[in-house]
Design a protein around this motif. Structure first.
Motif, short mmCIF file in Angstrom:
data_model
loop_
_atom_site.label_atom_id
_atom_site.label_comp_id
_atom_site.label_asym_id
_atom_site.label_seq_id
_atom_site.Cartn_x
_atom_site.Cartn_y
_atom_site.Cartn_z
N LEU A 123 1.00 -1.32 -0.18
CA LEU A 123 0.25 0.01 0.21
C LEU A 123 1.01 1.35 0.14
O LEU A 123 0.72 2.39 -0.77
CB LEU A 123 -1.20 -0.22 1.06
CG LEU A 123 -1.89 1.23 1.43
CD1 LEU A 123 -2.36 1.40 0.09
CD2 LEU A 123 -2.77 0.97 2.62
N GLN A 124 2.02 1.28 1.03
CA GLN A 124 3.35 2.02 0.86
C GLN A 124 3.37 2.44 -0.66
O GLN A 124 3.55 3.96 -0.98
CB GLN A 124 4.01 2.08 1.92
CG GLN A 124 3.52 2.21 3.31
CD GLN A 124 4.24 1.66 4.17
OE1 GLN A 124 4.78 2.19 4.88
NE2 GLN A 124 5.19 0.80 4.27
N LEU A 125 3.28 1.57 -1.35
CA LEU A 125 4.25 1.72 -2.87
C LEU A 125 3.14 2.36 -3.67
O LEU A 125 3.62 3.36 -4.17
CB LEU A 125 5.30 0.36 -3.20
CG LEU A 125 6.35 -0.05 -2.56
CD1 LEU A 125 6.32 -1.81 -2.95
CD2 LEU A 125 7.12 1.36 -2.40
N GLU A 126 2.24 1.61 -3.10
CA GLU A 126 1.06 2.15 -4.56
C GLU A 126 1.03 3.65 -3.79
O GLU A 126 0.65 4.16 -4.76
CB GLU A 126 -0.53 1.09 -4.07
CG GLU A 126 0.11 -0.10 -4.51
CD GLU A 126 -1.66 -0.89 -4.60
OE1 GLU A 126 -2.73 -0.31 -3.54
OE2 GLU A 126 -0.99 -2.31 -4.50
N ASN A 131 0.97 9.26 -5.90
CA ASN A 131 2.07 10.38 -6.28
C ASN A 131 2.86 10.59 -6.67
O ASN A 131 4.10 11.70 -6.62
CB ASN A 131 2.07 10.89 -4.43
CG ASN A 131 0.65 11.02 -3.68
OD1 ASN A 131 0.06 11.66 -3.88
ND2 ASN A 131 -0.01 10.04 -3.07
N HIS A 132 3.62 10.39 -7.56
CA HIS A 132 5.10 10.06 -7.89
C HIS A 132 5.92 10.44 -7.17
O HIS A 132 7.31 11.62 -7.24
CB HIS A 132 5.04 11.91 -9.01
CG HIS A 132 3.60 11.37 -10.24
ND1 HIS A 132 3.68 11.08 -11.44
CD2 HIS A 132 2.75 11.80 -9.66
CE1 HIS A 132 2.66 10.79 -11.59
NE2 HIS A 132 1.89 11.34 -11.04
N PHE A 133 6.26 9.78 -5.92
CA PHE A 133 7.05 9.31 -4.94
C PHE A 133 7.72 8.68 -4.91
O PHE A 133 7.75 7.26 -5.16
CB PHE A 133 6.47 10.29 -3.77
CG PHE A 133 7.76 10.41 -2.96
CD1 PHE A 133 7.69 11.39 -2.35
CD2 PHE A 133 7.25 9.36 -2.18
CE1 PHE A 133 8.94 12.04 -1.42
CE2 PHE A 133 8.96 9.94 -0.45
CZ PHE A 133 9.57 10.77 -0.72
N HIS A 134 9.38 8.47 -5.05
CA HIS A 134 10.22 7.21 -4.85
C HIS A 134 10.72 7.50 -3.01
O HIS A 134 11.34 7.66 -2.93
CB HIS A 134 11.74 7.55 -5.63
CG HIS A 134 12.33 6.10 -5.59
ND1 HIS A 134 12.01 5.50 -5.95
CD2 HIS A 134 13.18 5.83 -4.98
CE1 HIS A 134 13.25 4.39 -5.90
NE2 HIS A 134 13.94 4.96 -5.20
N ILE A 135 10.48 6.44 -2.63
CA ILE A 135 9.98 6.22 -1.62
C ILE A 135 12.14 5.05 -1.26
O ILE A 135 11.77 4.03 -2.10
CB ILE A 135 9.14 4.66 -1.01
CG1 ILE A 135 7.68 5.45 -0.65
CG2 ILE A 135 9.83 4.54 1.00
CD1 ILE A 135 6.58 4.54 0.09
N THR A 136 12.20 5.84 0.11
CA THR A 136 14.08 5.40 -0.22
C THR A 136 14.09 4.32 1.33
O THR A 136 14.76 3.41 1.66
CB THR A 136 15.16 6.44 -0.41
OG1 THR A 136 14.79 7.21 0.42
CG2 THR A 136 15.38 6.65 -1.76
#
Length: 154
Positions: A123-126, A131-136
């Motif tokens: 869900l976090q990845l989705e 939101n066009h955001f890359h989680i590091t």
């Protein structure tokens, strides 16, 4: 995923020695027992808890609370340990050699329950993708009451 995840102690120790060398610090038995204790025990320590444990486990070793704090800070800066903040009550530390997990923290007794949930991770990845955001990286801390404290409050 931490670069130190699932490392054997010998590799972890070699990384630690290199970290000390790169920071112009000496490798000492006191610093080693801080790392070794974090590796061998699966709990979360405040610096004070760790200091008390080390003083009782290694009475022959002259270790000071300042050494514990400095070593933990160095390990945290290098991402070899992670911490959970308890605000004015300070931090609790754990070695960053475990697979990714999140925490539930009891606001009354301080109990920390580790958990991992693939649905939450997905869900976090989705949400990030939408939101066009890359989680590091991320930290999830759910705060509330453990079963024992919830029963005592009712």
């Amino acid at each position: 995923m931490s670069a130190f995840e699932n490392l054997e102690y010998s590799s972890l120790l070699a990384n630690f020695k290199e970290l000390l060398k790169n920071n112009s610090l000496k490798f000492t038995k006191q610093r080693e027992v801080v790392l070794k204790t974090l590796y061998e025990r699966n709990d979360h320590f405040t610096p004070e808890d760790l200091y008390i444990f080390l003083k009782s486990s290694y009475p022959e070793l002259n270790i000071g609370i300042a050494t514990v704090y400095r070593t933990l800070n160095l390990l945290e800066e290098s991402h070899m340990v992670t911490s959970i903040s308890f605000g004015v009550a300070g931090k609790k530390f754990e070695l960053a050699n475990k697979p990714h997990h999140d925490h539930m923290i009891c606001k009354t007794c301080g109990l920390i329950i580790e958990f991992q949930n693939d649905k939450i991770e997905q869900l976090q990845l989705e949400i990030a993708k939408a939101n066009h955001f890359h989680i590091t990286s991320h930290l999830m801390q759910l705060r509330g009451l453990c079963e024992k404290c919830a029963k005592e409050k009712s």
